[in-house]
Design a protein around this motif. Structure first.
Motif, PDB file in Angstrom:
ATOM      1  N   GLU A   1       5.245  -9.993   1.616  1.00  0.00           N
ATOM      2  CA  GLU A   1       4.738 -11.310   1.993  1.00  0.00           C
ATOM      3  C   GLU A   1       5.803 -12.172   2.659  1.00  0.00           C
ATOM      4  O   GLU A   1       6.944 -12.245   2.199  1.00  0.00           O
ATOM      5  CB  GLU A   1       4.179 -12.034   0.768  1.00  0.00           C
ATOM      6  CG  GLU A   1       2.912 -11.384   0.221  1.00  0.00           C
ATOM      7  CD  GLU A   1       2.247 -12.208  -0.860  1.00  0.00           C
ATOM      8  OE1 GLU A   1       2.846 -13.235  -1.291  1.00  0.00           O
ATOM      9  OE2 GLU A   1       1.137 -11.852  -1.284  1.00  0.00           O
TER      10      GLU A   1
ATOM     11  N   CYS B   1      -0.162   5.346   6.644  1.00  0.00           N
ATOM     12  CA  CYS B   1       0.614   4.978   5.468  1.00  0.00           C
ATOM     13  C   CYS B   1       0.887   6.210   4.616  1.00  0.00           C
ATOM     14  O   CYS B   1       0.187   7.221   4.719  1.00  0.00           O
ATOM     15  CB  CYS B   1      -0.148   3.936   4.653  1.00  0.00           C
ATOM     16  SG  CYS B   1       0.762   3.274   3.235  1.00  0.00           S
TER      17      CYS B   1
ATOM     18  N   ALA C   1       0.811 -11.242   3.677  1.00  0.00           N
ATOM     19  CA  ALA C   1       1.338  -9.920   3.984  1.00  0.00           C
ATOM     20  C   ALA C   1       1.592  -9.786   5.482  1.00  0.00           C
ATOM     21  O   ALA C   1       0.834 -10.324   6.307  1.00  0.00           O
ATOM     22  CB  ALA C   1       0.350  -8.840   3.536  1.00  0.00           C
TER      23      ALA C   1
ATOM     24  N   THR D   1       6.609  -2.343  -5.528  1.00  0.00           N
ATOM     25  CA  THR D   1       5.194  -2.305  -5.914  1.00  0.00           C
ATOM     26  C   THR D   1       4.240  -2.346  -4.725  1.00  0.00           C
ATOM     27  O   THR D   1       3.026  -2.372  -4.908  1.00  0.00           O
ATOM     28  CB  THR D   1       4.857  -3.499  -6.833  1.00  0.00           C
ATOM     29  OG1 THR D   1       5.184  -4.721  -6.160  1.00  0.00           O
ATOM     30  CG2 THR D   1       5.637  -3.405  -8.128  1.00  0.00           C
ATOM     31  N   ARG D   2       4.774  -2.334  -3.513  1.00  0.00           N
ATOM     32  CA  ARG D   2       3.904  -2.427  -2.334  1.00  0.00           C
ATOM     33  C   ARG D   2       4.621  -1.805  -1.137  1.00  0.00           C
ATOM     34  O   ARG D   2       5.851  -1.782  -1.082  1.00  0.00           O
ATOM     35  CB  ARG D   2       3.560  -3.882  -2.035  1.00  0.00           C
ATOM     36  CG  ARG D   2       4.743  -4.740  -1.595  1.00  0.00           C
ATOM     37  CD  ARG D   2       4.391  -6.214  -1.568  1.00  0.00           C
ATOM     38  NE  ARG D   2       4.142  -6.705  -2.915  1.00  0.00           N
ATOM     39  CZ  ARG D   2       3.618  -7.896  -3.182  1.00  0.00           C
ATOM     40  NH1 ARG D   2       3.285  -8.715  -2.184  1.00  0.00           N
ATOM     41  NH2 ARG D   2       3.416  -8.275  -4.424  1.00  0.00           N
TER      42      ARG D   2
ATOM     43  N   MET E   1       3.036  -4.745   3.463  1.00  0.00           N
ATOM     44  CA  MET E   1       2.410  -5.731   2.586  1.00  0.00           C
ATOM     45  C   MET E   1       3.405  -6.705   1.974  1.00  0.00           C
ATOM     46  O   MET E   1       3.038  -7.532   1.137  1.00  0.00           O
ATOM     47  CB  MET E   1       1.613  -5.035   1.489  1.00  0.00           C
ATOM     48  CG  MET E   1       0.244  -4.572   1.966  1.00  0.00           C
ATOM     49  SD  MET E   1      -0.771  -4.002   0.600  1.00  0.00           S
ATOM     50  CE  MET E   1      -0.784  -5.447  -0.464  1.00  0.00           C
TER      51      MET E   1
ATOM     52  N   THR F   1       9.493  -4.045  -2.235  1.00  0.00           N
ATOM     53  CA  THR F   1       8.749  -2.811  -1.995  1.00  0.00           C
ATOM     54  C   THR F   1       8.697  -1.882  -3.207  1.00  0.00           C
ATOM     55  O   THR F   1       8.295  -0.729  -3.086  1.00  0.00           O
ATOM     56  CB  THR F   1       9.339  -2.059  -0.787  1.00  0.00           C
ATOM     57  OG1 THR F   1      10.759  -1.910  -0.966  1.00  0.00           O
ATOM     58  CG2 THR F   1       9.071  -2.826   0.497  1.00  0.00           C
TER      59      THR F   1
ATOM     60  N   LEU G   1       2.799   4.299  -1.536  1.00  0.00           N
ATOM     61  CA  LEU G   1       1.914   3.329  -2.192  1.00  0.00           C
ATOM     62  C   LEU G   1       0.667   3.039  -1.361  1.00  0.00           C
ATOM     63  O   LEU G   1       0.242   1.888  -1.200  1.00  0.00           O
ATOM     64  CB  LEU G   1       2.681   2.032  -2.506  1.00  0.00           C
ATOM     65  CG  LEU G   1       3.838   2.168  -3.507  1.00  0.00           C
ATOM     66  CD1 LEU G   1       4.567   0.836  -3.677  1.00  0.00           C
ATOM     67  CD2 LEU G   1       3.320   2.651  -4.860  1.00  0.00           C
TER      68      LEU G   1
ATOM     69  N   HIS H   1      -5.972  -3.530  -0.458  1.00  0.00           N
ATOM     70  CA  HIS H   1      -5.772  -4.778   0.285  1.00  0.00           C
ATOM     71  C   HIS H   1      -6.653  -4.817   1.532  1.00  0.00           C
ATOM     72  O   HIS H   1      -7.328  -5.817   1.799  1.00  0.00           O
ATOM     73  CB  HIS H   1      -4.302  -4.917   0.670  1.00  0.00           C
ATOM     74  CG  HIS H   1      -4.005  -6.161   1.444  1.00  0.00           C
ATOM     75  ND1 HIS H   1      -3.904  -7.405   0.862  1.00  0.00           N
ATOM     76  CD2 HIS H   1      -3.777  -6.352   2.780  1.00  0.00           C
ATOM     77  CE1 HIS H   1      -3.645  -8.310   1.786  1.00  0.00           C
ATOM     78  NE2 HIS H   1      -3.551  -7.697   2.955  1.00  0.00           N
TER      79      HIS H   1
ATOM     80  N   VAL I   1      -2.297   0.882  -2.786  1.00  0.00           N
ATOM     81  CA  VAL I   1      -2.133  -0.573  -2.774  1.00  0.00           C
ATOM     82  C   VAL I   1      -2.599  -1.141  -1.435  1.00  0.00           C
ATOM     83  O   VAL I   1      -3.314  -2.149  -1.382  1.00  0.00           O
ATOM     84  CB  VAL I   1      -0.663  -0.950  -3.034  1.00  0.00           C
ATOM     85  CG1 VAL I   1      -0.477  -2.461  -2.970  1.00  0.00           C
ATOM     86  CG2 VAL I   1      -0.198  -0.410  -4.377  1.00  0.00           C
ATOM     87  N   LEU I   2      -2.231  -0.477  -0.365  1.00  0.00           N
ATOM     88  CA  LEU I   2      -2.640  -0.927   0.964  1.00  0.00           C
ATOM     89  C   LEU I   2      -4.131  -0.723   1.166  1.00  0.00           C
ATOM     90  O   LEU I   2      -4.807  -1.577   1.761  1.00  0.00           O
ATOM     91  CB  LEU I   2      -1.849  -0.176   2.036  1.00  0.00           C
ATOM     92  CG  LEU I   2      -2.080  -0.594   3.482  1.00  0.00           C
ATOM     93  CD1 LEU I   2      -1.851  -2.086   3.673  1.00  0.00           C
ATOM     94  CD2 LEU I   2      -1.166   0.198   4.412  1.00  0.00           C
TER      95      LEU I   2
END
Length: 245
Positions: free
Chosen positions: A35, A61, A40, A28-29, A33, A26, A64, A71, A67-68
């Motif tokens: 995996e 959210c 994800a 970077t995400r 997300m 987490t 980050l 995606h 990022v989501l």
């Protein structure tokens, strides 16, 4: 079709929180997300919801969020999604209330999911049970699996064997809910619904639990990612498709 028999076509997912116990995943995400077996967590959830007729999902959210957003914007299948970004941490109850503000039909029931679980069970049966009870909210319940090994010991003290991480005769909140629209105004604007709204509803006899029999797995630590990957891979096989339910 009457409101009471109409299918549930909307949902919210809580994807906030910094998930420090899942670092470095987490870094970077956001947690939703992370995996598991190459996908994800939120993709498993959206696919499952879409397979049961859900057409629109609101994702709440904070950490980050960009990022989501990228995606979700790149997805070409599954339900339509709306991302709402918390300006400040609202707690799980506050995040639920915030996410519900983005539903297309505020007068219709909706599913709600924590963003750190992977599960497969029949939502139609869940919905039928919920409506049969006549409550304001129904919680999906998963049988508790201890992370510790259990020692089988007789009355004399002789150890007969060991069982690693068995299921125990207790049920926990699985992080999947079915809410009637009237619950939204009862959720805290900031804080945890499990220490406020849910106890109040239970005292009034308007909160019910549905014991699920399908697959359920919480993903809260680095160890969980590895174990969940092994379990999902065993269930889905090489094709990667979600099991029925």
């Amino acid at each position: 079709m009457s409101r009471s028999s109409a299918p549930v076509t909307q949902a919210v997912i809580l994807a906030g929180g910094q998930a420090t116990r899942l670092r470095p995943y987490t870094d970077t995400r956001p947690k939703a997300m992370v995996e598991v077996d190459g996908r994800a967590i939120i993709d498993y959830q959206l696919e499952w919801l879409a397979g049961h007729g859900v057409e629109h999902v609101v994702v709440s959210c904070g950490y980050l969020a960009d990022v989501l957003r990228d995606h979700l914007g790149a997805r070409t299948e599954g339900p339509a999604t709306t991302l709402l970004v918390e300006d400040e941490p609202l707690g799980r109850g506050g995040a639920l209330r915030f996410a519900a503000s983005g539903l297309r039909d505020p007068e219709a029931p909706y599913f709600a999911l924590n963003g750190d679980i992977i599960t497969w069970f029949p939502l139609d049966a869940f919905t039928t049970y919920h409506r049969g009870q006549g409550g304001l909210a129904t919680l999906a319940l998963a049988q508790y699996r201890t992370t510790y090994g259990i020692v089988e010991v007789g009355d004399t003290g002789r150890i007969d064997g060991f069982v690693q991480s068995p299921l125990l005769p207790h049920w926990i909140n699985a992080g999947v809910y079915l809410f009637e629209p009237g619950i939204t105004e009862l959720l805290p604007a900031k804080g945890d619904h499990e220490s406020s709204t849910f106890p109040a509803l239970a005292a009034e006899g308007r909160l019910f639990g549905y014991r699920i029999e399908g697959f359920w797995r919480g993903v809260d630590t680095v160890k969980d990612v590895k174990e969940a990957t092994e379990q999902v891979r065993a269930l889905t096989g090489a094709a990667g498709g979600a099991p029925a339910g």
